[in-house]
Each structure stands twice: as C-alpha cells, then as structure tokens.
Design a protein around this motif. Structure first.
Motif, PDB file in Angstrom:
ATOM      1  N   TYR A  54       0.860  -1.140  -0.089  1.00 34.14           N
ATOM      2  CA  TYR A  54      -0.118  -0.032   0.070  1.00 34.14           C
ATOM      3  C   TYR A  54       0.930   1.126  -0.050  1.00 34.14           C
ATOM      4  O   TYR A  54       0.480   2.073  -0.610  1.00 34.14           O
ATOM      5  CB  TYR A  54      -1.083  -0.067   1.177  1.00 34.14           C
ATOM      6  CG  TYR A  54      -1.908   1.189   1.307  1.00 34.14           C
ATOM      7  CD1 TYR A  54      -2.920   1.569   0.312  1.00 34.14           C
ATOM      8  CD2 TYR A  54      -1.911   2.154   2.078  1.00 34.14           C
ATOM      9  CE1 TYR A  54      -3.523   2.591   0.282  1.00 34.14           C
ATOM     10  CE2 TYR A  54      -2.750   3.251   2.295  1.00 34.14           C
ATOM     11  CZ  TYR A  54      -3.549   3.459   1.282  1.00 34.14           C
ATOM     12  OH  TYR A  54      -4.292   4.343   1.194  1.00 34.14           O
ATOM     13  N   SER A  75       3.837   5.590  -5.546  1.00 31.36           N
ATOM     14  CA  SER A  75       4.083   5.520  -7.192  1.00 31.36           C
ATOM     15  C   SER A  75       3.049   6.249  -7.681  1.00 31.36           C
ATOM     16  O   SER A  75       2.962   6.619  -8.884  1.00 31.36           O
ATOM     17  CB  SER A  75       4.468   4.372  -7.595  1.00 31.36           C
ATOM     18  OG  SER A  75       3.168   3.381  -7.310  1.00 31.36           O
ATOM     19  N   ALA A  76       1.941   6.738  -6.926  1.00 31.96           N
ATOM     20  CA  ALA A  76       0.934   7.555  -7.606  1.00 31.96           C
ATOM     21  C   ALA A  76       1.248   8.722  -8.101  1.00 31.96           C
ATOM     22  O   ALA A  76       1.939   9.510  -7.566  1.00 31.96           O
ATOM     23  CB  ALA A  76      -0.420   7.374  -6.435  1.00 31.96           C
ATOM     24  N   ASP A 132       4.024   1.398  -1.163  1.00 36.41           N
ATOM     25  CA  ASP A 132       4.363   1.451  -2.557  1.00 36.41           C
ATOM     26  C   ASP A 132       3.546   2.273  -3.651  1.00 36.41           C
ATOM     27  O   ASP A 132       3.837   2.926  -4.408  1.00 36.41           O
ATOM     28  CB  ASP A 132       5.131   0.044  -2.913  1.00 36.41           C
ATOM     29  CG  ASP A 132       6.061  -0.351  -2.194  1.00 36.41           C
ATOM     30  OD1 ASP A 132       6.788   0.352  -1.691  1.00 36.41           O
ATOM     31  OD2 ASP A 132       6.329  -1.621  -2.246  1.00 36.41           O
ATOM     32  N   GLU A 133       2.132   1.818  -3.249  1.00 35.88           N
ATOM     33  CA  GLU A 133       1.446   2.298  -4.111  1.00 35.88           C
ATOM     34  C   GLU A 133       1.286   3.897  -4.038  1.00 35.88           C
ATOM     35  O   GLU A 133       0.902   4.763  -4.887  1.00 35.88           O
ATOM     36  CB  GLU A 133      -0.254   1.552  -4.034  1.00 35.88           C
ATOM     37  CG  GLU A 133      -0.238   0.019  -4.547  1.00 35.88           C
ATOM     38  CD  GLU A 133      -1.300  -0.603  -4.154  1.00 35.88           C
ATOM     39  OE1 GLU A 133      -2.222  -0.224  -3.444  1.00 35.88           O
ATOM     40  OE2 GLU A 133      -1.527  -1.696  -4.742  1.00 35.88           O
TER      41      GLU A 133
END
Length: 139
Positions: A72, A78-79, A74-75
């Motif tokens: 989560y 990277s968003a 990481d997401e």
C-alpha cells in the motif's frame, strides 16, 4: 503547485519511504524468526522453499498483513496524484493498530506478541517503527 505544497509532498514521500523501510526491516526480522521456528521442527529450507512457504504455509500467513501495508505504501509513493493528509493519517493509524501485540488478542496480535518475546531484533525494529509513527510527518 506552490513551493509549500512541493515541500509538503517531498516530506510525505520521505516519511513514507522511511516507514516502508522500517516495516521491511521488521518484516525481515519476523520472517527470520518464523523461518527458524519452522526449520527447528521440519529441517532446513532453501530460499526458494522459504518463498513458497511465505506465500502458501499457514505458519507464515500472519506476516501477509505487514506485506500488504508495504505494498500500500508503494502504491501511495508511485501514484501520480498527491497524497492526501487524511490517507497518510489513516495509514499511520492502520500501522499503529496492526502493531499492537497482545497475549490474548486476535491471531496476528498473539503471534506478534510471541515473536517480540522471542526475537530481540524484532523488538528493536518494532521500536523504530513506533518511534517514527510518534514523530511529526512535517518534521
């Protein structure tokens, strides 16, 4: 984007990378403790076998919750869109809630409690995560 917004975004990303790294270290300590426990009962396993165990074996399943938090993060990192302060605060609350060891709690809490009783490196890693969670994101 104003310079204040840019600075805030940079601080949020630094904080999230730091939290991610500390959670990864904690996860590695807990995984090593589980590996030792598993190998004491069933014999040595290779790195490939360990990966399969982590994915499929019930003894390692409790560690998935930490893995999910790392994914989560990481997401979030990277968003393309900025991180909302509420989302960051919710994540921090989720991590705090998850990392509450309890001798009589749910399955994760009990396993986490016992791991902290057995593994000094996990205690130190837990302390590092807790210290970061207590700090101000803006600092």
């Amino acid at each position: 984007m104003t310079s204040n917004q840019l600075i805030q975004r940079i601080r949020q990303h630094q904080y999230l990378r730091n939290l991610r790294n500390k959670l990864l270290h904690l996860h590695a300590c807990l995984l090593q403790a589980e590996r030792i426990s598993y190998e004491q009962r069933r014999g040595r396993v290779s790195s490939g076998e360990l990966l399969q165990l982590v994915i499929e074996h019930e003894q390692f399943a409790w560690l998935h919750r930490i893995s999910e938090l790392i994914v989560y993060i990481d997401e979030m990192l990277s968003a393309d869109e900025p991180i909302l302060q509420d989302d960051l605060q919710d994540l921090m609350a989720d991590v705090r809630e998850l990392l509450m060891p309890s001798e009589v709690g749910n399955a994760f809490e009990r396993k986490y409690y016992h791991a902290l009783q057995q593994e000094p490196a996990a205690v130190l890693a837990h302390a590092e995560v807790s210290k970061l969670l207590a700090s101000d994101v803006e600092a």
